[in-house]
Design an enzyme around this catalytic site. Structure first.
Site, PDB file in Angstrom:
ATOM      1  N   SER A  42      67.913  36.794 -19.713  1.00 32.76           N
ATOM      2  CA  SER A  42      66.906  36.118 -20.521  1.00 32.76           C
ATOM      3  C   SER A  42      66.687  37.153 -21.649  1.00 32.76           C
ATOM      4  O   SER A  42      67.382  37.418 -22.332  1.00 32.76           O
ATOM      5  CB  SER A  42      65.859  35.646 -19.759  1.00 32.76           C
ATOM      6  OG  SER A  42      64.811  34.867 -20.484  1.00 32.76           O
ATOM      7  N   HIS A  54      67.823  27.895 -15.988  1.00 33.18           N
ATOM      8  CA  HIS A  54      67.544  29.264 -16.457  1.00 33.18           C
ATOM      9  C   HIS A  54      67.791  30.337 -15.228  1.00 33.18           C
ATOM     10  O   HIS A  54      68.515  31.135 -15.391  1.00 33.18           O
ATOM     11  CB  HIS A  54      66.132  29.361 -16.912  1.00 33.18           C
ATOM     12  CG  HIS A  54      65.973  30.791 -17.571  1.00 33.18           C
ATOM     13  ND1 HIS A  54      66.670  31.087 -18.910  1.00 33.18           N
ATOM     14  CD2 HIS A  54      65.128  31.864 -17.224  1.00 33.18           C
ATOM     15  CE1 HIS A  54      66.297  32.067 -19.288  1.00 33.18           C
ATOM     16  NE2 HIS A  54      65.342  32.810 -18.668  1.00 33.18           N
TER      17      HIS A  54
END
Length: 772
Positions: free
Chosen positions: A621, A743
Site C-alpha cells: 500500500s 487490498h
C-alpha cells in the site's frame, strides 16, 4: 513521456482552448489542463515518436501487444497501447499515456491485466516446484482453532468455532451461568462467501437480544450491515451502504453507526437506528472533507462518544479534534460537545466515575492525561493525572471500575501501567520481548471491531505477540497483582528456540537512530540475505507480531528456514517512536522515509549481517510507494523490490479527490495544488520518475481488481509505463492482478497460501541470482 517540454505558448493556448476534454482527473478544481490526444493529430514538437523512445522499435498498434518471443526466443512481457494526454500544472507540461487503464469496463483493460497474469505465470514457471513446496509448508503451519478466548457481553460469552470442511468459522454463544451453546452467525450460509468474505463488526446488544454484524463480499471494504434478532434468528435490518463503526445504546434497541459516502472521501455521517421501529436518521454530518467521524462507547458503557478526526488512520484511540458525548441510556437525547475543534488540540476521551479522562497533546506530542468534571470539561477544569514525558508515548488508556490502565511505549518497548482512583501507580506489566505487539482487551476480530473489557472486574486481559511468540493471552488480576495464562496459539512445527529476534539501530543521514526489528534462524550464516519491510506513512506503527501483517510468520518461516533474515525497518513517517516520528517525514520532509530505509540497509551490510547484493525491500500500500521511491534513489543497493498493492502514483491520486482517501493524503504527502509542494512530490513520485535511462532492480508488483484503497489501475499504470520505457519491456518486472479479493488479498482457501508462496519463491529466486 513525462519530460518537461518547451512549447510555443500561443500554440498551447490555442490547443487547450479548442480541445480541452471533460474527463480531467482533477475535476476542474485547479488550474490544470488535461487533453486526450489522437496520435494522428499530434505535432512532432509535442510528442516524440515511439521509435525514438524505444530505440527505433516499431510501435504497437493493438490494445495490448501479445506475449511473444524475441529473436533469441526470450519471452517478452505484454505492452499496452499508449494514449498520450497532456497536463499543464504549475507551468510544467507532462504527458501520460496510460490513464485509459482506469476504464474498468473497457475490454482492452481486462485483456491487458490478463496478459500480465499470463506473463507472470510463464516467466516464473521454473519456480512451480518450489512454490508447491512452500504452499505445503504454509498449510502445515496453520494454527489450531479456539486459541482466542471468548469475550463476554452481558449474560453471554461469544466465541468462534471452525468446522474443517467449511471455509469460515461461525460465531456461537453460551450463557455465562452455564448451558448449551447457540449458533449466532454462520457466514458460510451467506451467498458469495465461498468466493470472498471479510468480517467488519460483530456487536451484540447488552442483553443479547440483537447482534449487529457487517461483512464484505468483494474485498472493496464496503461493508453491508445487518441486525439479527436472536429471538427467532431473523435479520430485521439490512443496510447495503458502507457501514463501519457500530455501537449499541444501553436501551438494547438503538444502534449508532458510521456510514461512508459513496464517493469514499470519508466517513461523514453518524446514523441512529431504532431496531424495533426500523426508523433511522442521520444525527451528525461532517461537512469538512478533510475530517471524518467515529462513534464509540466508553469502557464503562455509560457514555457514547462521537469523534471528529483529522488523521488518516482509523485507530480508535488516535485522538480527535472535536468530541461530542451522549448518555448511553438516552439515545434519543441531545449530543453535547465537550471538546471544540477551535481548541486546536487532539484529545481522546474516556469516562471514569464522576469525571471524564482526556489524553491530550496540549503539553507536547507524547501526550499527557488529565481528568475533568462531567459537567465542566473546559481546559480551566483539567487536572493532571499523568504528565507529558519526552520519549514516553501514552498510546492508549483503558478503564476498569477500580483501575485505570495505560499502555505506554518508551522506544520500541511497551508496558502496561495501572493506577487507582487517586492516580497512584499499582501494577506495571513489562513484556520480555524487545519489540512486540501488545493488545489490551478482546475483540471479535473484524476490520472495524474494537476491543472490550469486563468493566466491573479487576482482571485485565491482554495479549502479547512477536516474531518468536505466537499470540499469548494473559489475565492479570490488578487487585492481587497476579497473572494467569489463558491460552497461546499453537503453530504446528514451530520451535521458537530455533530463531532469534533482536533490534538493531541504524544511523540516518541526520544522525537520528532508526530501529530495525530483526528475526533469523540461530544457525543462519552471516553475512546473508535479508528481506526488509518498510511502511512509513500516515503515522501508523508496524510492530512485530506473529500472525498479522507485516510479520506473517506462518508464511515467512519458509524464508527464514532457507537462510533469509526478515526485518521491519521502523522508518520515520510511521509513529513507532511517537508523533514526532511521524511529523519528521511528511510533506516536504518525505524523503526522510526513503533515506531512513537506505541507511538501515547500509548499516546491516556494514555490520556484516547482510550481503551487499542480498537485500530485498518490501512494502504494501503506502509502503509499496515507499519501496518503489527508495529503489529509484539507490537501485544499486537492493537486489529486488516487492511492491504489493503500491501507491505508485501519489501525484495523480492527490489530484483526483474521487480517489479513496486522496484529500486526506495531502496532509501526508503535500498538496500538489501548491507549487512548491507539487515540485517536491514530483521529485520522488514513483510513476513520474520513471525514465529510459534509470534502470531499476527486479520488481514484483501486484494489484487487486476490487481493491477499495489502492485502485487496481494505480499499480497497473506504473507497470505499463515502466515497460514502455525499457527497450526490452523490463522482463524482470513481474505484475500479478488478483481477480478475486481486495487490498489484503484472498480471504480464505488455497489463494491465501498461493499468494504468499509466489512472492517467497520469487524472492528466493532473485537472491539466488545475486553476485554474493
Amino acid at each position: 513521456m513525462h519530460e518537461r517540454q518547451s512549447f510555443n505558448a500561443d500554440w498551447i493556448k490555442f490547443f487547450v482552448d479548442t480541445t480541452l476534454s471533460g474527463d480531467c482527473s482533477c475535476g476542474g478544481e485547479i488550474s490544470c489542463q488535461c487533453i486526450r490526444i489522437d496520435s494522428s493529430t499530434v505535432s512532432p514538437d509535442l510528442h516524440r515518436s515511439r521509435e525514438e523512445m524505444m530505440n527505433k522499435k516499431v510501435p504497437t498498434t493493438d490494445p495490448v501487444s501479445p506475449l511473444s518471443d524475441d529473436a533469441r526466443g526470450k519471452l517478452l512481457p505484454p505492452l499496452p497501447r499508449g494514449e498520450p494526454r497532456i497536463r499543464v500544472l504549475h507551468d510544467e507540461v507532462t504527458t501520460d499515456g496510460f490513464s485509459w487503464l482506469g476504464a474498468r469496463g473497457n475490454p482492452d483493460v481486462r485483456a491487458y491485466l490478463e496478459a500480465e497474469n499470463n506473463y507472470a505465470e510463464r516467466a516464473t514457471a521454473h519456480l512451480s516446484a518450489l512454490k508447491a513446496e512452500i504452499i505445503a509448508e504454509i498449510e502445515r503451519r496453520q494454527p489450531s482453532e479456539g486459541a482466542t478466548p471468548a469475550f463476554q457481553v452481558g449474560p453471554f460469552e461469544y466465541f468462534r468455532r471452525h468446522e474443517l470442511e467449511l471455509p469460515h468459522p461461525a460465531w456461537w454463544r453460551r450463557p455465562v451461568t452455564g448451558g448449551s451453546a447457540e449458533l449466532v452467525l454462520d457466514p458460510n450460509v451467506i451467498e458469495g462467501t465461498e468466493v470472498f468474505y471479510a468480517l467488519g463488526v460483530f456487536e451484540p446488544s447488552d442483553d443479547g437480544r440483537y447482534v449487529a454484524f457487517s461483512f464484505d463480499l468483494l474485498g472493496d471494504e464496503r461493508y453491508e450491515l445487518r441486525v439479527r434478532d436472536m429471538a427467532d434468528g431473523c435479520d430485521v435490518w439490512v443496510d447495503p451502504g458502507c457501514a463501519e463503526r457500530v455501537v449499541w445504546a444501553a436501551d438494547n434497541h438503538t444502534l449508532f453507526f458510521t456510514r461512508e459516502r459513496t464517493d469514499r472521501r470519508h466517513n461523514d455521517q453518524i446514523v441512529r437506528l431504532d431496531v424495533e421501529t426500523k426508523i433511522s436518521d442521520v444525527v451528525f454530518q461532517e461537512v469538512n472533507e478533510r475530517l471524518a467521524v467515529l462513534v464509540r462507547r466508553s469502557n464503562s458503557g455509560a457514555w457514547l462518544f462521537l469523534d471528529v478526526i483529522t488523521t488518516y488512520s482509523y485507530s480508535v484511540q488516535q485522538g480527535a479534534a472535536e468530541v461530542w458525548c451522549l448518555p448511553a441510556d438516552e439515545p434519543g437525547g441531545k449530543w453535547r460537545r465537550i471538546v471544540k475543534r477551535e481548541l486546536g488540540h487532539e484529545i481522546y476521551a474516556e469516562h471514569w466515575g464522576d469525571r471524564f479522562l482526556f489524553r491530550v497533546d496540549d503539553a507536547g506530542p507524547y501526550w499527557r492525561l488529565v481528568h475533568t468534571p462531567l459537567d465542566d470539561p473546559s481546559p480551566s477544569s483539567w487536572e493532571e493525572v499523568v504528565p507529558h514525558r519526552t520519549g514516553v508515548t501514552l498510546e492508549e488508556i483503558h478503564v476498569l471500575e477500580q483501575h485505570l490502565v495505560i499502555l505506554e511505549r518508551e522506544g520500541l518497548s511497551p508496558r502496561l501501567v495501572s493506577r487507582n482512583g487517586d492516580g497512584q501507580i499499582g501494577t506495571t506489566i513489562v513484556p520480555d520481548e524487545p519489540s512486540c505487539t501488545i493488545t489490551v482487551g478482546l475483540s471479535a476480530g473484524g476490520s472495524h471491531s474494537v476491543t472490550r473489557h469486563s468493566f466491573r472486574s479487576s482482571k485485565l486481559v491482554y495479549s502479547v505477540s512477536s516474531f518468536v511468540t505466537p499470540d499469548t493471552f494473559v489475565e492479570h488480576d490488578l487487585a492481587a497483582d497476579l497473572s494467569a495464562g489463558l491460552s497461546q496459539t499453537r503453530v504446528p512445527g514451530f520451535d521458537a528456540a530455533q530463531y532469534v529476534a533482536t533490534v538493531v539501530m541504524a544511523e540516518a543521514e541526520d544522525g537520528v537512530e532508526v530501529p530495525i526489528s530483526l528475526i533469523s534462524r540461530r544457525d543462519r550464516r552471516s553475512p546473508g540475505p535479508v528481506l526488509l519491510n518498510a511502511y512509513g506513512c500516515y503515522g501508523k506503527s508496524r510492530w512485530p507480531s506473529f500472525f498479522t501483517w507485516p510479520s506473517s510468520l506462518t508464511k515467512r518461516l519458509s524464508l527464514l528456514d532457507r537462510g533469509v533474515a526478515f526485518g521491519i525497518v521502523h522508518v520515520r513517517g510511521g509513529a513507532e517512536l511517537g508523533r514526532p516520528w511521524h511529523q519528521a517525514a511528511i510533506r516536504d520532509r518525505k524523503y526522510i522515509t526513503h533515506t531512513d530505509l537506505i541507511a538501515a540497509a547500509e548499516r546491516l551490510v556494514e555490520q556484516g549481517f547482510a550481503t551487499c547484493d542480498g537485500i530485498v525491500i518490501e512494502g504494501s500500500s503506502g509502503g509499496g510507494g515507499t519501496v518503489l521511491a527508495t529503489a529509484a534513489l539507490r537501485p544499486d543497493l537492493f537486489r529486488a523490490v516487492l511492491a504489493e498493492v503500491p501507491l505508485a502514483d501519489i501525484l495523480d491520486t492527490e489530484l483526483d479527490f474521487n480517489m479513496p482517501y486522496a484529500l486526506r493524503e495531502t496532509a501526508e504527502y503535500g498538496d500538489p495544488r501548491i507549487a512548491h509542494e507539487y515540485r517536491y512530490l514530483r521529485s520522488y513520485d514513483p510513476y513520474y520518475n520513471l525514465s529510459a535511462d534509470r534502470p531499476l532492480p527486479p520488481t514484483y508488483v501486484d494489484a487487486a481488481l476490487d481493491d477499495g484503497q489502492v485502485l487496481y489501475y494505480q499499480p497497473a499504470r506504473y507497470v505499463a509505463k515502466r515497460r514502455f520505457y525499457a527497450a526490452d519491456r523490463d522482463p524482470e518486472l513481474v505484475f500479478r492482478v488478483r481477480m478475486v479479493g481486495g487490498h489484503s488479498g484472498a480471504s480464505h482457501g488455497a489463494g491465501v497460501a498461493e499468494e504468499a508462496a509466489f512472492r517467497i519463491a520469487w524472492t528466493l529466486d532473485q537472491l539466488c541470482n545475486s553476485s554474493d
